[in-house]
Design an enzyme around this catalytic site. Structure first.
Site, PDB file in Angstrom:
ATOM      1  N   HIS A 172       0.838  -1.194   0.000  1.00 41.39           N
ATOM      2  CA  HIS A 172       0.000   0.000   0.000  1.00 41.39           C
ATOM      3  C   HIS A 172       0.869   1.239   0.000  1.00 41.39           C
ATOM      4  CE1 HIS A 172      -3.225   2.686   0.626  1.00 41.39           C
ATOM      5  NE2 HIS A 172      -4.091   1.778   1.030  1.00 41.39           N
ATOM      6  N   LYS A 567     -11.729   7.644 -10.164  1.00 45.39           N
ATOM      7  CA  LYS A 567     -11.049   8.913 -10.414  1.00 45.39           C
ATOM      8  C   LYS A 567     -11.410   9.461 -11.785  1.00 45.39           C
ATOM      9  CE  LYS A 567      -6.475   8.945 -10.888  1.00 45.39           C
ATOM     10  NZ  LYS A 567      -5.954   9.695 -12.053  1.00 45.39           N
TER      11      LYS A 567
END
Length: 902
Positions: A172, A567
């Site tokens: 991550h 997005k």
């Protein structure tokens, strides 16, 4: 920190959050006694540590800020928020750092208390005389009963036999917690667990308290920040902790639970029928899309680290099982196959078997099993004379031992410990997790262009070819299953997939020498999702794909990206587009006789497809799951779901239950009917939300404004993960910004825009509350979206958000965001029929209400640091470095308080 005293509340509602103001006091009173006791104890002990470390003035400053943010959150003091802001401005940089660390420590203690209480609750359910009635997707037992009722016992058993769950661990880029901090948290959790033991007397409890003080002191003294970015191999080793401490031992227990439900045998003498249905994957050390730190040598090293861990684990289990098989040959005679296996072992390793025979006289099963353990160890050490050629050879030996034990009358050993080891080998092999390489389609095209031009290859192209050679090397060492999936991000055509096959042949010199590859398209943008079925049709014409279809029984895997699609067009349109893409891809698979696995690139944050995984499974289109579910598990989500054995078992149980149920006629008909009945609603939601989203992100100057009103640029300084936040470096475009830091930045600003923006306008475009409430009741996809947005809004704080938006110079864009926030909140409350956010989610609501004031304190510290950083002239480097540290500490603390990063 005194977590038990709270400010009173009189205001009917908090305008900044939409959560009833009296709810925080009610939430505290609603907290289970055991959890309240744990939080109070840990808060008091932290207060002692703070006083020892910084004197009573530090604790007084922490308490004053806490009291003000609580009063501001509850609405009991209209000037409390401004007073809290003013108090933060009075802090020296040293004091701001100490206060930020104090609140962050507190969040870690609250988080571990809540996690442990969840474990406590799950254990109490297991020991309850009669379990309460549950929804079908809540447990394996209820799911199987529902499945049998829907399709009959025989068909239910067939579906279970083909069940697959494939969690893929990924590093991550915004994982905010250090391994040292995580280790400290585990030790404190263990100590809290000790206090539940009813056999502990006053002296033992006092010793426990001293140990807790010591560990909390260690947590306080441990820097929450890394000094350097972790390398990809650091991330690999971090993930290994989840395997060592949880997954290796938990999965056989989950299989056993399923086996008992399928064919209950209280005496443990029946042949197990439950399959080993979990296969672990990993992108850590293999995903190089936008991460130049992941190289071919890193991928080979990642495979070696994983193999070392799993072989050590298997050898230890084999040794333990072997030592327990003290069964005399007279009472439990060896089968002819076992005797033949022993003969082969003696020829293979005469000295070793002679020694074992002396130590285990007339114990044939023990003798064979101890040699098996030694051979596993030899495999790890790469001792070619004694090593296994692969896990299949080991499984053959184990099944000989199992069959001999059963034939000799000891079915319990055969189908108990030996079966657990068999399940572990079937699940993990000798590679532990399949490494899945991912690379951007443009990188492959650029490499082939250089090859075709005959020019010397650049560093990037050489690395592409070396990566493919590393896959071949890993397959030779650990088998094809160790690394054969190659994911092409931003796939736009079948040529993007063909390029990988051609590059593999170039890298290895010929098609015959090339590694076995399953090249997987990853459809991420809105346009790519729409084009997916056409690309897949073209893919079937590739000869390499046809070869793989013949070898795999016409299996095809397709990956869907949640992050970039959100997005690209906003969370609402992306959710609908992903559903539509799955439906069309499932229809394509059925038309072409394909066994489809959809791979969901879901993140932990709600703006990236996060939320309860079992509900997400149940909301998928008919035919899109078919007993197979694969998803990415990222960063902090890995530890939240798999860090504790009890919680890991529960998570796997719920996902598997939903996976089994999703294909039943009742669920399929429900989803199909809802999609048909609300098609017009979906079209209006899609169009209106996309238009609103574009109004924001396509506004002139939006990328630069986004960088002003969030800590997006500052996040790039943080040594959180090995992957850069951008594929490129420009602030003037969002194209190169990775989706994860896009979410992270909005989350840190307490706006959470990526989870909800555009939904309010979309709901208003539909305009009919009755229709929308009907959709919420009957349309699972819509209900899941509304519930996820509700949580996202509950973690949004308008007062904090306004201060971040004020950092920019575009009042028009700021008002656009705030208007949409208010509109979305109002529609969510109307649709759910509640008087406030999260009124129908007691546990989640309680957690948010109790944490939010503490997060507010850290947000105010972060705002102060951010303003200072942006106004500095750079002349005082020491002070600037200190401000940066306060900034990074606040980011770390907000992430801990909100329990998600990106």
């Amino acid at each position: 920190m005194n977590s038990s005293s709270e400010a009173s509340s009189t205001s009917p509602q908090t305008p900044a959050t939409g959560i009833a103001s009296g709810s925080r006091k009610g939430a505290r009173q609603d907290m289970p006694d055991a959890l309240r006791h744990d939080v109070r104890l840990l808060g008091e002990l932290l207060g002692i540590i703070l006083t020892e470390s910084g004197g009573p003035d530090l604790l007084a400053d922490v308490e004053r800020l806490r009291e003000l943010t609580i009063a501001a959150y509850s609405g009991s003091d209209t000037g409390a928020f401004e007073a809290a802001e003013a108090l933060v401005e009075t802090f020296s940089l040293e004091r701001a750092e100490e206060v930020a660390r104090a609140f962050t420590c507190y969040f870690h203690l609250v988080n571990l208390s809540e996690e442990y209480h969840r474990v406590r609750t799950l254990r109490s359910r297991d020991t309850a005389a009669k379990a309460p009635a549950r929804a079908p997707e809540e447990t394996l037992e209820t799911a199987l009963a529902f499945l049998v009722d829907q399709v009959g016992a025989d068909e239910a058993r067939r579906r279970v036999s083909e069940l697959e769950f494939r969690p893929v661990l990924t590093a991550h880029p915004t994982e905010a917690r250090r391994r040292a901090v995580a280790a400290s948290i585990r030790r404190i959790t263990d100590l809290i667990g000790e206090r539940d033991d009813p056999r502990r007397g006053p002296h033992a409890l006092e010793e426990n308290r001293r140990n807790l003080l010591s560990e909390i002191d260690t947590l306080w003294r441990t820097s929450p920040l890394r000094t350097e970015k972790p390398t990809p191999l650091d991330e690999v080793r971090t993930a290994m902790g989840v395997f060592d401490e949880t997954l290796f031992t938990t999965l056989p227990k989950v299989y056993r639970e399923l086996d008992v439900l399928l064919d209950s045998d209280p005496d443990g003498r029946k042949v197990p029928v439950a399959p080993a249905f979990v296969r672990l994957g990993s992108w850590i050390g293999a995903d190089r899309d936008g991460n130049p730190n992941v190289t071919a040598s890193v991928t080979r090293a990642a495979a070696a680290i994983a193999a070392e861990h799993v072989l050590v684990g298997l050898e230890r289990v084999a040794q333990r099982v072997g030592r327990s098989l003290t069964l005399d040959g007279g009472t439990t005679p060896a089968s002819a196959d076992l005797e033949a296996l022993w003969s082969r072992q003696r020829r293979l390793a005469g000295e070793l078997t002679a020694d074992i025979a002396v130590r285990s006289p007339n114990e044939p099963h023990r003798q064979v099993m101890l040699v098996i353990a030694e051979r596993i160890d030899a495999t790890r050490r790469r001792d070619a004379d004694l090593a296994y050629t692969g896990p299949e050879e080991l499984l053959t030996d184990l099944r000989v031992v199992q069959a001999s034990l059963a034939a000799g009358g000891d079915e319990r050993k055969a189908y108990g410990e030996v079966q657990h080891l068999i399940w572990q080998v079937e699940t993990f092999g000798f590679h532990l997790a399949e490494l899945e390489v991912r690379q951007h389609s443009k990188v492959h095209a650029a490499t082939l262009a250089e090859i075709d031009a005959g020019t010397p290859l650049g560093e990037m192209s050489e690395e592409v070819l070396e990566t493919l050679r590393s896959i071949a090397s890993i397959q030779r060492r650990y088998g094809q299953l160790a690394a054969r999936r190659y994911i092409v991000s931003f796939t736009t055509s079948a040529q993007d997939l063909a390029n990988v096959y051609r590059l593999a042949e170039v890298a290895l010199g010929s098609p015959e020498e090339a590694p076995v590859l399953d090249v997987i398209p990853l459809f991420e943008t809105f346009a790519d999702l729409q084009a997916a079925p056409g690309v897949l049709d073209e893919m079937l014409s590739l000869p390499q794909v046809q070869t793989r279809l013949a070898a795999t029984g016409r299996r095809v895997e397709v990956m869907l990206g949640y992050s970039d699609s959100s997005k690209d067009v906003g969370p609402v349109a992306a959710t609908l587009a992903l559903y539509e893409a799955q439906s069309r891809i499932a229809a394509w698979a059925e038309a072409n006789d394909i066994r489809l696995t959809l791979f969901h690139g879901r993140g932990g944050a709600l703006g990236r497809g996060g939320g309860p995984a079992n509900r997400a499974v149940l909301a998928q289109p008919p035919g899109s799951v078919d007993g197979r579910f694969k998803l990415t598990e990222q960063g902090e989500v890995i530890f939240a779901r798999y860090g504790n054995p009890v919680i890991a078992a529960r998570h796997i149980e719920q996902v598997v239950a939903a996976t089994l149920l999703q294909g039943t006629p009742a669920i399929a008909d429900r989803n199909a009917t809802a999609a048909r009945d609300f098609a017009d609603v979906a079209a209006r939601l899609d169009s209106a939300s996309r238009e609103r989203f574009f109004e924001l992100i396509k506004a002139d100057g939006f990328p630069a404004w986004f960088a002003q009103v969030t800590p997006q640029e500052e996040v790039g300084w943080l040594p959180l993960g090995s992957r850069p936040a951008r594929r490129g470096l420009s602030v003037e475009s969002l194209e190169d910004l990775r989706a994860i830091p896009w979410v992270f930045a909005w989350t840190q600003a307490r706006i959470n825009l990526t989870g909800w923006f555009g939904l309010g306008t979309a709901l208003a475009a539909v305009g009919d509350t009755g229709v929308l409430r009907d959709a919420y009741a009957r349309w699972p996809l819509f209900a899941t979206m509304i519930d996820n947005v509700e949580m996202s809004l509950a973690k949004t704080d308008e007062r904090i958000a306004r201060r971040y938006l004020a950092l920019g110079d575009r009042d028009d864009l700021a008002e656009l965001v705030l208007d949409e926030l208010a509109l979305t909140r109002q529609w969510i409350v109307d649709i759910t029929g509640q008087d406030r956010l999260l009124a129908g989610h007691r546990v989640l609501g309680r957690a948010v209400q109790l944490r939010s004031p503490y997060v507010d304190a850290l947000s105010l510290i972060q705002l102060r640091a951010l303003r200072a950083l942006r106004s500095t002239d750079g002349s005082d480097q020491a002070t600037d470095a200190q401000i940066r540290r306060v900034m990074m500490l606040s980011v770390n603390g907000v992430a801990a308080g909100l329990q998600n990063t990106g």
